[in-house]
Design a protein around this motif. Structure first.
Motif, PDB file in Angstrom:
ATOM      1  N   GLU A 136     -58.137  45.843 -32.915  1.00  0.00           N
ATOM      2  CA  GLU A 136     -57.112  46.381 -32.012  1.00  0.00           C
ATOM      3  C   GLU A 136     -55.702  46.148 -32.565  1.00  0.00           C
ATOM      4  O   GLU A 136     -54.780  46.909 -32.304  1.00  0.00           O
ATOM      5  CB  GLU A 136     -57.210  45.748 -30.611  1.00  0.00           C
ATOM      6  CG  GLU A 136     -58.526  45.984 -29.887  1.00  0.00           C
ATOM      7  CD  GLU A 136     -59.605  45.004 -30.320  1.00  0.00           C
ATOM      8  OE1 GLU A 136     -59.303  43.803 -30.448  1.00  0.00           O
ATOM      9  OE2 GLU A 136     -60.751  45.450 -30.572  1.00  0.00           O
ATOM     10  N   GLN A 137     -55.548  45.028 -33.309  1.00  0.00           N
ATOM     11  CA  GLN A 137     -54.220  44.733 -33.881  1.00  0.00           C
ATOM     12  C   GLN A 137     -53.999  45.479 -35.203  1.00  0.00           C
ATOM     13  O   GLN A 137     -53.035  45.219 -35.911  1.00  0.00           O
ATOM     14  CB  GLN A 137     -54.060  43.225 -34.130  1.00  0.00           C
ATOM     15  CG  GLN A 137     -53.777  42.407 -32.870  1.00  0.00           C
ATOM     16  CD  GLN A 137     -55.031  42.150 -32.047  1.00  0.00           C
ATOM     17  OE1 GLN A 137     -56.074  41.776 -32.569  1.00  0.00           O
ATOM     18  NE2 GLN A 137     -54.930  42.386 -30.738  1.00  0.00           N
ATOM     19  N   ASP A 138     -54.921  46.384 -35.532  1.00  0.00           N
ATOM     20  CA  ASP A 138     -54.822  47.165 -36.758  1.00  0.00           C
ATOM     21  C   ASP A 138     -55.020  46.322 -38.022  1.00  0.00           C
ATOM     22  O   ASP A 138     -54.601  46.712 -39.113  1.00  0.00           O
ATOM     23  CB  ASP A 138     -53.467  47.898 -36.808  1.00  0.00           C
ATOM     24  CG  ASP A 138     -53.624  49.271 -37.476  1.00  0.00           C
ATOM     25  OD1 ASP A 138     -54.734  49.838 -37.380  1.00  0.00           O
ATOM     26  OD2 ASP A 138     -52.666  49.729 -38.112  1.00  0.00           O
ATOM     27  N   SER A 139     -55.639  45.145 -37.867  1.00  0.00           N
ATOM     28  CA  SER A 139     -55.973  44.338 -39.054  1.00  0.00           C
ATOM     29  C   SER A 139     -57.342  44.775 -39.563  1.00  0.00           C
ATOM     30  O   SER A 139     -58.227  45.095 -38.763  1.00  0.00           O
ATOM     31  CB  SER A 139     -56.050  42.848 -38.680  1.00  0.00           C
ATOM     32  OG  SER A 139     -54.830  42.439 -38.137  1.00  0.00           O
ATOM     33  N   VAL A 140     -57.505  44.758 -40.892  1.00  0.00           N
ATOM     34  CA  VAL A 140     -58.799  45.161 -41.437  1.00  0.00           C
ATOM     35  C   VAL A 140     -59.873  44.140 -41.059  1.00  0.00           C
ATOM     36  O   VAL A 140     -59.611  42.940 -40.962  1.00  0.00           O
ATOM     37  CB  VAL A 140     -58.771  45.321 -42.980  1.00  0.00           C
ATOM     38  CG1 VAL A 140     -58.022  46.574 -43.368  1.00  0.00           C
ATOM     39  CG2 VAL A 140     -58.208  44.090 -43.656  1.00  0.00           C
TER      40      VAL A 140
END
Lengths: 285, 318
Positions: free
Chosen positions: A53-57
């Motif tokens: 959700e935090q756009d981290s891979v």
């Protein structure tokens, strides 16, 4: 990501590479520097990667629902490790452990230490394209529309297994696979056409049934345009092979135009000279 | 001596084919790969019923192993099949790096192992594969004895997570294992309890060990006969339990003495409970052309050889 931002990442990755290799006085800087622009373009722009959700891979061994990358010429592990760390797969600080005892960053990529981003060991050359073929076949069977990328060296094209895979992949219509040959013309013992001439690799792949593209692997604009073209060519019955012209040692003047930095680490003075040519854009590890 | 009967002789490779047919029906993740030897591997039924899950790789075994490793990522269970020679020595580096070191769930299933391949001769008669495969960390090595056991082993390895080397053969041999006997990886099977000598046999030599047991009874010798279908992980407990009782052992296998079951048993004995050991195996030699029976006779892989070694090893007991 804009190409100016990709340039910044590439500069930092090149700093990481020479520092990692210097830090342990071993490793392969030449090919790593040459392939930096491709790996940065793939991981920071072209590939569709799983994120939270935090756009981290988020690393998932299965690679289902995302694009996958396989490094067949495993000796250029420094560039892969740096790009994976900079992309967020593991802490950047871990780059300092490269090739050291108890590290997850083995000399050549491995899965035994569970380093996020690595799906299969490579190092013994000629094997990565087959593994990528299996992954691409798996995506077909699982009806996953994502792509599989595989990078190989040009010296590595001398391995027989490459040509087993090169026959298999078009025959099985694995048009979800995009392969790259790092055409830098150098290998450990000298120029590739002196050691064992590969002849015209583009024509060879074409004859095996691939769609062949050419690009300047050290020009981020050309890399972006060619990757776009390759994606558009995917899914049309044929796999795609991109013959990627690069300069071994790209970015560090004294490491270019020679095969001598294939597997040699810089000393202290050479490190300083190299770093002076590469901007620290994201902070050294 | 416990009596074992059989209604027919069958080839172990057909047991593999029957196992694959059953797996094809019950496990949608199982995928078969083959390097241009479909009929020899008895894959016809699997392919007919699951054409989309069969991958013909052509005469390109190295690529087949790599493709199998890549397939595991999406949770598929690849069974990579060919002749034992081409699924071991020809592709050892691929198995080492892409399968064993990378810990991929690949099942390498190979037929025509050993001398009983017959007339094709030594180029195809691999006698070193058990040694190569058991040397790889994390590799499971299985060499079942007959049709029913090969079928059960084939089905069992699909449920086991990790790399496996399953070795079987070409000739018909007595099919005496009960069809409903479950296959437990790494669990030796005591076929006959005895007190004078332990006979540890694997693969086609298991039936020869039973024949030897009968001949030994005639000489007043009570042999314990154990089927070691899994060479790695080895059932050390069963081996030691037997050796504590008998005090000496004979191993029997269709493989080189160097690197085979005998080596593995010798290691268990010397590290835990040294005892006299004799080995029935090929002694540092390649095979040659001939019928399976002629070759087994010439290279001493027979019930008579097991009897001779048993008598010799008993003499060595203090």
């Amino acid at each position: 990501m804009k190409s100016t931002d990709l340039e910044k990442v590439a500069s930092q990755v090149r700093r990481d590479i020479v520092r990692m290799v210097h830090g342990v006085a071993s490793g392969h800087p030449g090919g790593s520097l040459g392939c930096t622009d491709l790996l940065v373009s793939l991981y920071f722009e072209a590939m569709d990667l799983k994120t939270d959700e935090q756009d981290s891979v988020v690393f998932d061994m299965s690679g289902s629902g995302e694009d996958m990358f396989f490094l067949s010429n495993g000796h250029i592990s420094p560039v892969l490790y740096s790009v994976l760390a900079r992309r967020g797969y593991f802490p950047v600080s871990e780059l300092a452990t490269f090739r050291k005892l108890d590290s997850r960053l083995q000399g050549h990529p491995a899965t035994a230490e569970h380093l996020p981003g690595i799906r299969i060991a490579s190092g013994s050359l000629g094997q990565g394209l087959s593994a990528a073929a299996g992954a691409a076949y798996g995506k077909k069977l699982r009806k996953d529309p994502h792509l599989v990328y595989c990078l190989m060296g040009d010296g590595e094209q001398q391995e027989g297994q490459i040509w087993e895979a090169a026959s298999f992949i078009p025959h099985r219509q694995l048009d979800n696979l995009i392969a790259f040959v790092d055409f830098n013309g150098q290998q450990i013992d000298g120029p590739t056409d002196v050691v064992l001439n590969n002849r015209d690799l583009g024509k060879k792949y074409e004859a095996f049934g691939w769609t062949v593209l050419h690009m300047d692997g050290n020009d981020l604009t050309d890399v972006a345009a060619t990757l776009k073209k390759a994606k558009q060519a995917s899914g049309k019955g044929s796999p795609i092979c991109i013959i990627m012209k690069t300069e071994m040692g790209q970015g560090v003047d004294f490491m270019m135009h020679t095969h001598k930095w294939h597997g040699t680490a810089p000393n202290n003075e050479q490190l300083a000279a190299a770093l002076a040519q590469l901007d620290e854009t994201l902070g050294d590890y | 001596m416990r009596t074992y009967t059989f209604t027919e002789k069958k080839d172990t490779r057909s047991g593999f084919g029957a196992g694959m047919a059953e797996l094809g029906r019950k496990n949608p993740d199982v995928v078969a790969l083959c390097a241009d030897l479909v009929a020899s591997l008895k894959l016809d039924t699997f392919i007919k019923e699951n054409p989309e899950r069969f991958i013909q790789c052509g005469i390109a075994e190295a690529n087949m192993i790599g493709v199998a490793a890549g397939l595991t990522l999406s949770g598929l269970i690849p069974f990579a099949t060919t002749f034992a020679n081409f699924g071991s020595s020809r592709v050892y580096d691929q198995i080492r790096q892409a399968v064993a070191y990378s810990n991929k769930n690949v099942k390498i299933c190979v037929s025509h192992a050993g001398l009983t391949l017959g007339e094709d001769g030594a180029t195809h008669q691999v006698l070193e594969d058990i040694g190569m495969m058991k040397s790889l960390p994390g590799m499971t090595v299985i060499n079942p004895c007959d049709f029913n056991q090969t079928k059960a082993a084939t089905i069992a390895i699909a449920d086991y997570e990790g790399p496996v080397y399953l070795r079987f053969g070409r000739p018909v041999v007595p099919n005496f294992t009960p069809a409903d006997q479950p296959f437990e990886i790494g669990k030796a099977i005591v076929l006959n309890e005895g007190a004078d000598v332990s006979i540890f046999a694997t693969g086609h030599l298991v039936w020869q060990a039973l024949e030897a047991g009968k001949l030994l009874v005639e000489q007043g010798i009570d042999a314990e006969i154990i089927n070691i279908h899994t060479i790695k992980p080895l059932d050390k407990e069963a081996i030691l339990k037997s050796i504590y009782k008998t005090g000496c052992a004979v191993t029997a296998e269709e493989h080189q003495m160097n690197g085979g079951l005998g080596d593995s048993v010798a290691q268990v004995l010397s590290l835990n409970h040294p005892a006299p050991l004799e080995m029935v195996a090929v002694n540092d030699s390649f095979g040659e052309s001939g019928t399976p029976d002629q070759l087994m006779e010439k290279y001493g892989l027979t019930a008579a050889s097991i009897v001779a070694k048993a008598l010799a090893v008993i003499q060595r007991k203090k």
